[in-house]
Design a protein around this motif. Structure first.
Motif, PDB file in Angstrom:
ATOM      1  N   PRO A  79       0.821  -1.219   0.000  1.00 36.44           N
ATOM      2  CA  PRO A  79       0.000   0.000   0.000  1.00 36.44           C
ATOM      3  C   PRO A  79       0.849   1.260   0.000  1.00 36.44           C
ATOM      4  CG  PRO A  79      -0.020  -1.018   2.169  1.00 36.44           C
ATOM      5  CD  PRO A  79       0.717  -1.957   1.272  1.00 36.44           C
ATOM      6  N   GLU A  80       0.406   2.253  -0.737  1.00 31.08           N
ATOM      7  CA  GLU A  80       1.054   3.565  -0.776  1.00 31.08           C
ATOM      8  C   GLU A  80       0.005   4.611  -1.120  1.00 31.08           C
ATOM      9  OE1 GLU A  80       3.986   3.652  -3.981  1.00 31.08           O
ATOM     10  OE2 GLU A  80       2.964   1.940  -4.889  1.00 31.08           O
ATOM     11  N   ARG A  81       0.342   5.863  -0.909  1.00 34.02           N
ATOM     12  CA  ARG A  81      -0.585   6.944  -1.247  1.00 34.02           C
ATOM     13  C   ARG A  81      -0.659   7.088  -2.756  1.00 34.02           C
ATOM     14  NH1 ARG A  81       2.035  11.374   2.835  1.00 34.02           N
ATOM     15  NH2 ARG A  81       1.512  10.339   4.805  1.00 34.02           N
ATOM     16  N   LEU A  82      -1.881   7.038  -3.272  1.00 36.43           N
ATOM     17  CA  LEU A  82      -2.076   7.071  -4.717  1.00 36.43           C
ATOM     18  C   LEU A  82      -3.048   8.168  -5.114  1.00 36.43           C
ATOM     19  CD1 LEU A  82      -2.590   3.253  -5.456  1.00 36.43           C
ATOM     20  CD2 LEU A  82      -0.450   4.533  -5.568  1.00 36.43           C
ATOM     21  N   ARG A  83      -2.812   8.752  -6.283  1.00 36.53           N
ATOM     22  CA  ARG A  83      -3.782   9.645  -6.922  1.00 36.53           C
ATOM     23  C   ARG A  83      -4.706   8.777  -7.763  1.00 36.53           C
ATOM     24  NH1 ARG A  83      -2.552  15.008  -8.406  1.00 36.53           N
ATOM     25  NH2 ARG A  83      -4.441  14.794  -9.656  1.00 36.53           N
ATOM     26  N   LEU A  84      -5.842   8.390  -7.197  1.00 32.45           N
ATOM     27  CA  LEU A  84      -6.758   7.511  -7.918  1.00 32.45           C
ATOM     28  C   LEU A  84      -7.304   8.185  -9.171  1.00 32.45           C
ATOM     29  CD1 LEU A  84      -7.962   4.655  -7.622  1.00 32.45           C
ATOM     30  CD2 LEU A  84      -9.984   5.712  -6.624  1.00 32.45           C
ATOM     31  N   ASP A  85      -7.484   9.490  -9.138  1.00 32.26           N
ATOM     32  CA  ASP A  85      -7.984  10.194 -10.321  1.00 32.26           C
ATOM     33  C   ASP A  85      -7.011  10.082 -11.490  1.00 32.26           C
ATOM     34  OD1 ASP A  85      -6.583  13.357  -9.930  1.00 32.26           O
ATOM     35  OD2 ASP A  85      -6.613  11.916  -8.283  1.00 32.26           O
TER      36      ASP A  85
END
Length: 248
Positions: A79-85
């Motif tokens: 898991p990591e911080r993602l820009r889903l957009d």
């Protein structure tokens, strides 16, 4: 042992049926080319048909490899911080040609930024499969829209389509409860039934849930949840559109 045997049987079934056919078509076309017996108009027709078939085969192979790996070992998520957009825009760009062939309006309406904490490759596969399925089961001139809403500590992401819907009798089977399940798309597109099974598995491994609502003839909405990124990420200014992974 029973699980591994089922995995082996599925792999052999997919390889013998779904992978063999497009490769045989490619071999036949190359044979005709070497013989020099194809007029230009027929060559263009066969080339376009073969390109569509090979694109589907590559997506199938991607799903098959991911599914078999997930079945044979307990894959670790990263898991990591993602820009889903941003990832959604990437998926839309990859599938745009499929949508255009059926004159389907495909649009990403995710807020900018939509920050989640999830595994990058798993999230890409979830988006690609859900959008691809929506296109597959939507007839010409239909609509596929990707939206998201924030609910507490989770983003709820939905793929809405105006497609043919899922028959009530099939709704309990689509996640592979009784083994891979598939039906032909509106343009007779084929599949293996592994895509939704993978999506459900990967969403749950990332701490979310996958569900759907559907009515025959009225379309389908698949909705999955993913954890919101840490609070400091939620307060960050929008990042460049190419930055899918958020540092920090």
């Amino acid at each position: 042992m029973g699980r591994l045997n089922r995995t082996k049987d599925t792999l052999f079934s997919v390889i013998s049926h779904d992978l063999r056919s497009p490769l045989s078509s490619l071999y036949s076309l190359l044979t005709l080319l070497n013989m020099g017996s194809l007029p230009p108009e027929r060559l263009a027709l066969h080339s376009a048909r073969l390109t569509r078939g090979l694109n589907s085969t590559l997506q199938l192979l991607d799903n098959l490899l991911n599914w078999s790996a997930a079945q044979m070992k307990d894959d670790k998520i990263r898991p990591e911080r993602l820009r889903l957009d941003v990832l959604a825009e990437e998926a839309v760009a990859l599938l745009l040609a499929d949508a255009e062939r059926k004159s389907i309006f495909l649009q990403n309406q995710l807020p900018v930024p939509t920050l989640v904490r999830a595994d990058l490759n798993m999230t890409r596969l979830i988006l690609r499969n859900l959008l691809g399925n929506a296109i597959k089961f939507t007839p010409e001139s239909g609509t596929v829209i990707l939206t998201a809403a924030l609910h507490g500590f989770y983003w709820s992401i939905s793929v809405h389509d105006t497609g043919i819907g899922i028959p009530v009798a099939d709704q309990e089977r689509i996640f592979g409860k009784d083994g891979p399940f598939t039906t032909l798309g509106t343009a007779r597109e084929k599949g293996t039934g592994l895509g939704l099974q993978l999506c459900k598995d990967f969403v749950e491994r990332n701490g979310g849930q996958l569900s759907f609502t559907s009515a025959p003839g009225q379309g389908t909405t698949f909705t999955f949840t993913l954890p919101v990124a840490a609070s400091e990420a939620a307060e960050m200014a929008p990042l460049p559109a190419t930055a899918a992974v958020v540092a920090g």
